[in-house]
Scaffold this active site. Structure first.
Site, PDB file in Angstrom:
ATOM      1  N   ASP A  71      49.771  77.156  71.418  1.00 22.11           N
ATOM      2  CA  ASP A  71      48.641  77.676  70.628  1.00 22.11           C
ATOM      3  C   ASP A  71      48.499  76.896  69.315  1.00 22.11           C
ATOM      4  O   ASP A  71      48.811  77.392  68.230  1.00 22.11           O
ATOM      5  CB  ASP A  71      48.835  79.170  70.366  1.00 22.11           C
ATOM      6  CG  ASP A  71      47.571  79.845  69.858  1.00 22.11           C
ATOM      7  OD1 ASP A  71      46.532  79.166  69.756  1.00 22.11           O
ATOM      8  OD2 ASP A  71      47.624  81.060  69.562  1.00 22.11           O
ATOM      9  N   HIS A  90      43.671  79.081  69.688  1.00 19.53           N
ATOM     10  CA  HIS A  90      42.769  80.202  70.003  1.00 19.53           C
ATOM     11  C   HIS A  90      41.709  80.415  68.920  1.00 19.53           C
ATOM     12  O   HIS A  90      40.690  81.043  69.186  1.00 19.53           O
ATOM     13  CB  HIS A  90      43.559  81.484  70.322  1.00 19.53           C
ATOM     14  CG  HIS A  90      44.029  82.273  69.146  1.00 19.53           C
ATOM     15  ND1 HIS A  90      45.299  82.166  68.631  1.00 19.53           N
ATOM     16  CD2 HIS A  90      43.387  83.188  68.372  1.00 19.53           C
ATOM     17  CE1 HIS A  90      45.407  82.995  67.604  1.00 19.53           C
ATOM     18  NE2 HIS A  90      44.263  83.625  67.427  1.00 19.53           N
ATOM     19  N   GLY A 143      43.007  87.940  61.802  1.00 23.24           N
ATOM     20  CA  GLY A 143      42.397  87.167  60.723  1.00 23.24           C
ATOM     21  C   GLY A 143      43.395  86.249  60.030  1.00 23.24           C
ATOM     22  O   GLY A 143      43.018  85.380  59.259  1.00 23.24           O
ATOM     23  N   ASP A 144      44.683  86.468  60.293  1.00 21.09           N
ATOM     24  CA  ASP A 144      45.711  85.574  59.749  1.00 21.09           C
ATOM     25  C   ASP A 144      45.988  84.424  60.713  1.00 21.09           C
ATOM     26  O   ASP A 144      46.639  83.434  60.345  1.00 21.09           O
ATOM     27  CB  ASP A 144      47.018  86.335  59.491  1.00 21.09           C
ATOM     28  CG  ASP A 144      46.889  87.315  58.337  1.00 21.09           C
ATOM     29  OD1 ASP A 144      46.268  86.943  57.321  1.00 21.09           O
ATOM     30  OD2 ASP A 144      47.410  88.440  58.449  1.00 21.09           O
TER      31      ASP A 144
HETATM   32  N1  ARG Z   1      45.425  87.028  67.270  1.00 21.35           N
HETATM   33  C1  ARG Z   1      45.337  87.363  65.882  1.00 21.35           C
HETATM   34  C2  ARG Z   1      44.221  86.581  65.207  1.00 21.35           C
HETATM   35  O1  ARG Z   1      43.446  85.965  65.893  1.00 21.35           O
HETATM   36  C3  ARG Z   1      46.647  87.173  65.169  1.00 21.35           C
HETATM   37  C4  ARG Z   1      47.523  88.289  65.429  1.00 21.35           C
HETATM   38  C5  ARG Z   1      48.823  88.216  64.747  1.00 21.35           C
HETATM   39  N2  ARG Z   1      49.353  89.514  64.920  1.00 21.35           N
HETATM   40  C6  ARG Z   1      50.564  89.890  64.539  1.00 21.35           C
HETATM   41  N3  ARG Z   1      50.868  91.128  64.731  1.00 21.35           N
HETATM   42  N4  ARG Z   1      51.410  89.062  64.023  1.00 21.35           N
HETATM   43  O2  ARG Z   1      44.021  86.656  64.000  1.00 21.35           O
END
Ligand code: ARG
Length: 258
Positions: free
Chosen positions: A122, A77, A213-214
């Site tokens: 993913d 993604h 962002g992670d």
């Molecule tokens: N979809 C988020 C991104 O693109 C990552 C989300 C991870 N969230 C979490 N609660 N572990 O950075």
């Protein structure tokens, strides 16, 4: 009426993935967690030398992991809205905007089975134009061959948000978490339910989580890459462990690209 709106707000929070909610709703949390990933601590790149920052127009947008001197693994993604000429990787730096080395992407590939609706598979890879010089601050990490056990210790690092919808960190942060097995993660013990599908694995820590962002960054257990930050519900909610792409399930696909 007041309680009704609270219930509605909680419902909205629970259904949000990478969606946007007004800052005011989580103000209290922001104050508690200021300056920490979500519940994380500052670390140095030499302790996580596989960690890289994926950058576009000089700005960090996702994490990734070095798996060879010419290859980085990240989340599918993360690569959806990217073009090769604008994609760069910063490796070997504790800071996301300075230091280390910058390498341009030569190409990238998203897993053919990635689904934007279910988020299965993913994972993606980036080939680098300039070979990385491996050393103390840049090291390749091995891909896990087996899915880690439920309860195994795992750490996650990144430059993402320090609270849901909050600011992010320019200094690399990490958290210690525990693996939540797939069946457990999809069970009624937690809130994700049937959204937890094959190729996913979870990890949780009290008030600790990856956040926006992670994504694409590493979840490491026993010195191996076991997960890739994929998605979550808000960040660090007790009932919602962070969800990761299960590297052991996706390893063969990555090896095929190497
Ligand atoms: N979809 C988020 C991104 O693109 C990552 C989300 C991870 N969230 C979490 N609660 N572990 O950075």
């Amino acid at each position: 009426m007041f309680w009704k709106s609270i219930v509605i707000i909680l419902g909205l929070l629970a259904s949000a993935n990478c969606a946007v909610i007004p800052n005011g709703l989580i103000a209290q949390r922001d104050v508690d967690l200021d300056g920490r990933i979500v519940g994380g601590s500052q670390t140095s790149i030499s302790s996580h030398p596989w960690q890289v920052s994926l950058q576009r127009s000089g700005l960090h947008f996702c994490g990734g992991s070095v798996i060879s001197s010419t290859m980085v693994v990240t989340a599918a993604h993360c690569l959806l809205k990217v073009t090769v000429p604008t994609l760069r990787v910063r490796a070997g730096s504790t800071y996301r905007s300075i230091g280390g080395v910058i390498s341009n992407a030569a190409a990238f590939k998203i897993h053919e089975g990635y689904s934007t609706s279910t988020k299965i598979n993913d994972i993606g890879v980036v080939w680098l134009k300039t070979k990385l010089t491996l050393g103390a601050n840049i090291k390749a990490i091995q891909l896990a061959t087996a899915t880690p056990q439920h309860g195994a210790a795992a750490s996650c690092s990144g430059w993402g948000s320090t609270s849901y919808n909050g600011g992010s960190s320019s200094h690399l942060l990490y958290i210690d978490t525990r693996i939540v097995a797939r069946t457990e993660c999809g069970s009624s013990s937690y809130g994700h339910g049937s959204k937890i599908r094959e190729t996913m694995i979870c990890a949780a820590g009290s008030n600790k989580d990856a956040c926006q962002g992670d994504s694409g960054g590493p979840l490491v257990s026993g010195g191996k890459l076991v997960g890739i930050v994929s998605w979550g519900t808000n960040c660090a909610l007790a009932k919602y462990p962070g969800v990761y792409a299960n590297v052991a399930d996706l390893r063969d696909w990555v090896i095929k690209q190497m």
